[in-house]
Scaffold this motif. Structure first.
Motif, PDB file in Angstrom:
ATOM      1  N   HIS A  32       0.839  -1.193   0.000  1.00 29.59           N
ATOM      2  CA  HIS A  32       0.000   0.000   0.000  1.00 29.59           C
ATOM      3  C   HIS A  32       0.880   1.251   0.000  1.00 29.59           C
ATOM      4  N   PRO A  33       0.354   2.366  -0.464  1.00 29.41           N
ATOM      5  CA  PRO A  33       1.041   3.631  -0.204  1.00 29.41           C
ATOM      6  C   PRO A  33       1.179   3.814   1.312  1.00 29.41           C
ATOM      7  N   ASP A  34       2.363   4.100   1.750  1.00 29.70           N
ATOM      8  CA  ASP A  34       2.841   4.304   3.126  1.00 29.70           C
ATOM      9  C   ASP A  34       3.565   3.075   3.680  1.00 29.70           C
ATOM     10  N   ASP A  35       3.337   1.858   3.119  1.00 28.70           N
ATOM     11  CA  ASP A  35       4.119   0.695   3.557  1.00 28.70           C
ATOM     12  C   ASP A  35       5.594   0.877   3.239  1.00 28.70           C
ATOM     13  N   ASP A  36       5.887   1.593   2.156  1.00 26.95           N
ATOM     14  CA  ASP A  36       7.284   1.840   1.789  1.00 26.95           C
ATOM     15  C   ASP A  36       7.993   2.700   2.819  1.00 26.95           C
ATOM     16  N   VAL A  37       7.243   3.503   3.565  1.00 27.25           N
ATOM     17  CA  VAL A  37       7.826   4.347   4.610  1.00 27.25           C
ATOM     18  C   VAL A  37       7.884   3.584   5.933  1.00 27.25           C
ATOM     19  N   LEU A  38       6.776   2.962   6.316  1.00 33.59           N
ATOM     20  CA  LEU A  38       6.676   2.325   7.625  1.00 33.59           C
ATOM     21  C   LEU A  38       7.591   1.115   7.770  1.00 33.59           C
ATOM     22  N   TYR A  39       7.774   0.333   6.700  1.00 34.32           N
ATOM     23  CA  TYR A  39       8.489  -0.939   6.822  1.00 34.32           C
ATOM     24  C   TYR A  39       9.755  -1.020   5.975  1.00 34.32           C
ATOM     25  N   LEU A  40       9.869  -0.160   4.964  1.00 35.35           N
ATOM     26  CA  LEU A  40      11.036  -0.188   4.086  1.00 35.35           C
ATOM     27  C   LEU A  40      11.717   1.172   4.029  1.00 35.35           C
ATOM     28  N   GLY A  41      11.346   2.077   4.924  1.00 36.92           N
ATOM     29  CA  GLY A  41      11.716   3.482   4.798  1.00 36.92           C
ATOM     30  C   GLY A  41      13.161   3.837   5.050  1.00 36.92           C
ATOM     31  N   SER A  42      13.998   2.870   5.447  1.00 35.83           N
ATOM     32  CA  SER A  42      15.418   3.183   5.652  1.00 35.83           C
ATOM     33  C   SER A  42      16.216   3.092   4.363  1.00 35.83           C
ATOM     34  N   VAL A  43      15.643   2.470   3.328  1.00 32.66           N
ATOM     35  CA  VAL A  43      16.411   2.163   2.116  1.00 32.66           C
ATOM     36  C   VAL A  43      16.656   3.404   1.266  1.00 32.66           C
ATOM     37  N   VAL A  44      15.590   4.113   0.893  1.00 35.76           N
ATOM     38  CA  VAL A  44      15.728   5.235  -0.042  1.00 35.76           C
ATOM     39  C   VAL A  44      16.597   6.361   0.527  1.00 35.76           C
ATOM     40  N   PRO A  45      16.375   6.821   1.776  1.00 39.90           N
ATOM     41  CA  PRO A  45      17.246   7.885   2.287  1.00 39.90           C
ATOM     42  C   PRO A  45      18.714   7.475   2.360  1.00 39.90           C
ATOM     43  N   THR A  46      18.977   6.225   2.765  1.00 38.24           N
ATOM     44  CA  THR A  46      20.354   5.785   2.982  1.00 38.24           C
ATOM     45  C   THR A  46      21.061   5.460   1.675  1.00 38.24           C
ATOM     46  N   TYR A  47      20.447   4.620   0.862  1.00 33.86           N
ATOM     47  CA  TYR A  47      21.126   4.152  -0.354  1.00 33.86           C
ATOM     48  C   TYR A  47      20.834   5.017  -1.573  1.00 33.86           C
ATOM     49  N   GLY A  48      19.674   5.631  -1.613  1.00 36.15           N
ATOM     50  CA  GLY A  48      19.333   6.470  -2.752  1.00 36.15           C
ATOM     51  C   GLY A  48      19.866   7.888  -2.627  1.00 36.15           C
ATOM     52  N   ALA A  49      19.274   8.666  -1.717  1.00 35.43           N
ATOM     53  CA  ALA A  49      19.635  10.078  -1.596  1.00 35.43           C
ATOM     54  C   ALA A  49      21.059  10.275  -1.106  1.00 35.43           C
ATOM     55  N   GLU A  50      21.503   9.471  -0.127  1.00 32.97           N
ATOM     56  CA  GLU A  50      22.817   9.692   0.492  1.00 32.97           C
ATOM     57  C   GLU A  50      23.948   9.050  -0.305  1.00 32.97           C
ATOM     58  N   ARG A  51      23.789   7.816  -0.730  1.00 36.58           N
ATOM     59  CA  ARG A  51      24.891   7.085  -1.363  1.00 36.58           C
ATOM     60  C   ARG A  51      24.812   7.053  -2.886  1.00 36.58           C
ATOM     61  N   GLY A  52      23.709   7.537  -3.449  1.00 34.71           N
ATOM     62  CA  GLY A  52      23.657   7.737  -4.889  1.00 34.71           C
ATOM     63  C   GLY A  52      23.227   6.561  -5.725  1.00 34.71           C
ATOM     64  N   TYR A  53      22.754   5.467  -5.112  1.00 35.37           N
ATOM     65  CA  TYR A  53      22.229   4.365  -5.905  1.00 35.37           C
ATOM     66  C   TYR A  53      20.889   4.777  -6.524  1.00 35.37           C
ATOM     67  N   VAL A  54      20.598   4.285  -7.710  1.00 39.31           N
ATOM     68  CA  VAL A  54      19.389   4.659  -8.446  1.00 39.31           C
ATOM     69  C   VAL A  54      18.329   3.583  -8.232  1.00 39.31           C
ATOM     70  N   GLY A  55      17.156   3.993  -7.793  1.00 33.75           N
ATOM     71  CA  GLY A  55      16.095   3.027  -7.544  1.00 33.75           C
ATOM     72  C   GLY A  55      14.730   3.657  -7.667  1.00 33.75           C
ATOM     73  N   THR A  56      13.710   2.830  -7.487  1.00 34.83           N
ATOM     74  CA  THR A  56      12.341   3.325  -7.498  1.00 34.83           C
ATOM     75  C   THR A  56      11.472   2.412  -6.646  1.00 34.83           C
ATOM     76  N   ILE A  57      10.173   2.714  -6.612  1.00 34.05           N
ATOM     77  CA  ILE A  57       9.220   1.995  -5.758  1.00 34.05           C
ATOM     78  C   ILE A  57       8.056   1.521  -6.615  1.00 34.05           C
ATOM     79  N   VAL A  58       7.618   0.287  -6.356  1.00 33.17           N
ATOM     80  CA  VAL A  58       6.387  -0.237  -6.938  1.00 33.17           C
ATOM     81  C   VAL A  58       5.327  -0.271  -5.847  1.00 33.17           C
ATOM     82  N   TYR A  59       4.174   0.339  -6.126  1.00 33.59           N
ATOM     83  CA  TYR A  59       3.029   0.281  -5.216  1.00 33.59           C
ATOM     84  C   TYR A  59       2.013  -0.682  -5.814  1.00 33.59           C
TER      85      TYR A  59
END
Length: 472
Positions: free
Chosen positions: A164-191
């Motif tokens: 659902h929208p918001d599950d990516d934040v509540l249960y997977l929310g450490s990934v994008v800030p750490t690996y995407g925004a901070e370390r520069g890996y390219v990714g996306t989210i499927v809802y």
């Protein structure tokens, strides 16, 4: 008086900080444009002032004009119903058509206005178009719900699968800030599910707040709240979910996938199915026999690692405490908490982001599937040339000796005998360096002399204080 000046300086500094942040936002240029909504006079008030929106029949259009160049201008349209066959046409001052494009079917569309353009027309196709808001912004950070999304590249480094929208934040929310925004890996989210356009817009706002920049993907499956097993099977068919997941793997070509808990976190049945499908798709996406249609369209794909939330084997805890430069010193937990606030419709529930030892910690994962060893980091042991942002190291320049052309070998004439090349004289053995022996001998002599002198003076001193007795 001195204290008063200190207080005033502090007030000036604290008031200057918000002002500096506000300057980074996009300037609104809507007032510098003249809009023509045709016979729908109420549309101007409804669309430009954020009221109830407006609808345009098939084949209808509206336009906006401006008299001078609008630097870095972007036309932002928020749709009540995602556009179908809607075109954007841009004209110059002499009414020459400069560009014609079909707007993508997204809840919000952001289109750059050409520097030479002076008029833009939004035109519906064979179906009506239904809008919520229209605005024009300049350079800078756009306000919600508008975002300058990057289109999906040929492949991504990581993919999050959120039920659902918001599950990516509540249960997977450490990934994008750490690996995407901070370390520069390219990714996306499927809802997987999106109940309505409000939840879809909240998902995009939350993902952007976490640092995601590649446009997310929506399966569009139903969010089923309750019902019998038969109703769930019919309304949320697993075969369709699995096929959608395999197609996402093949289309997006992620190296690492993050999905939810096999037990559904708190037991949610749709979470369980999504996690199960993510795991089964790991091998099926590489199998050309499964869904040959998508295999022919995208090719097969082998994900390198699959991490599941709260999985108990090959566990990894993503650091949620280290300050992140990409977020002005906030850590991943604080970023996720801010992102969850973007899901305004969910704030009335008891959900919140938890980390480390929390029952649903958003940074605890385990590798459930993999074709490479787990390693200490989620991207360990993956061929670096596969990463989206990989840049091959430059080829070293040849040394000056290598760059010079070798001299041509002179071949003797047939009548002449080649002169034998002189043999090199055997190298003379190196003579030992006498310096270390000299120092050793010197130190030995000095030590011996010092010892003898010390013994002499000690004996003399002893004789003076204790003269030897005369023999009887």
């Amino acid at each position: 008086m001195k204290r008063l000046w200190i207080v005033l300086i502090c007030i000036m500094l604290f008031t200057a900080i918000p002002a500096a942040k506000a300057d980074s936002g996009a300037s609104e240029l809507t007032d510098r444009c003249t809009f023509d909504f045709g016979t729908q006079k109420e549309a101007e008030n409804n669309l430009l002032n954020g009221k109830i929106g407006a609808s345009f029949k098939a084949g209808a259009s509206f336009s906006l004009t401006w008299d001078e160049t609008l630097e870095d201008a972007r036309l932002c349209l928020q749709w009540q119903k995602e556009p179908e066959e809607v075109r954007l046409l841009q004209y110059g001052a002499d009414e020459t058509l400069l560009r014609e494009e079909t707007l993508p079917p997204y809840p919000e569309t952001v289109s750059p206005l050409l520097p030479d353009a002076r008029r833009a027309v939004v035109e519906s196709g064979t179906k009506e178009m239904r809008l919520l808001a229209v605005a024009v912004y300049g350079a800078g950070e756009l306000p919600d719900p508008f975002h300058d999304w990057q289109e999906i590249p040929e492949h991504v480094d990581y993919l999050l699968i959120s039920t659902h929208p918001d599950d990516d934040v509540l249960y997977l929310g450490s990934v994008v800030p750490t690996y995407g925004a901070e370390r520069g890996y390219v990714g996306t989210i499927v809802y997987v599910t999106n109940q309505n356009r409000t939840r879809k817009s909240e998902a995009e706002n939350g993902a952007w707040a976490m640092g995601l920049r590649v446009r997310p993907v929506f399966f569009g499956m139903r969010d089923v709240f309750s019902g019998t097993t038969k109703a769930r099977r019919n309304l949320f068919p697993y075969d369709e979910l699995l096929q959608n997941t395999v197609r996402a793997y093949r289309q997006l070509r992620p190296l690492v996938v993050f999905a939810q808990d096999l037990n559904g976190e708190y037991g949610h049945w749709q979470h369980k199915r999504t996690a199960k499908a993510a795991r089964e798709a790991f091998s099926l996406a590489a199998d050309p026999e499964y869904d040959p249609e998508s295999a022919a369209l995208y090719g097969t794909w082998q994900v390198q690692k699959l991490y599941l939330h709260l999985y108990r084997k090959d566990k990894i805890l993503i650091d949620a405490h280290t300050p992140l430069a990409a977020f002005d010193g906030k850590d991943a937990y604080e970023v996720a908490c801010d992102a969850f606030l973007k899901h305004k419709s969910q704030q009335r529930y008891h959900f919140r982001v938890r980390r480390d030892d929390g029952q649903y910690a958003f940074n605890r994962f385990g590798m459930a599937e993999g074709v490479v060893p787990v390693g200490e980091d989620v991207f360990d042991n993956i061929d670096e040339t596969l990463f989206c942002g990989y840049v091959a190291p430059p080829t070293p320049a040849p040394s000056p000796m290598q760059s010079e052309a070798p001299e041509a070998i002179q071949t003797p004439a047939p009548s002449e005998k080649p002169k034998p090349s002189p043999r090199p004289e055997p190298a003379k053995p190196a003579e030992p360096d006498p310096t270390p022996l000299y120092w050793i001998a010197s130190i030995t002599l000095l030590a011996s002399g010092a010892t003898g002198a010390a013994a002499y003076f000690w004996k003399k001193r002893r004789n003076e204080t204790h003269p030897p007795e005369d023999p009887a």
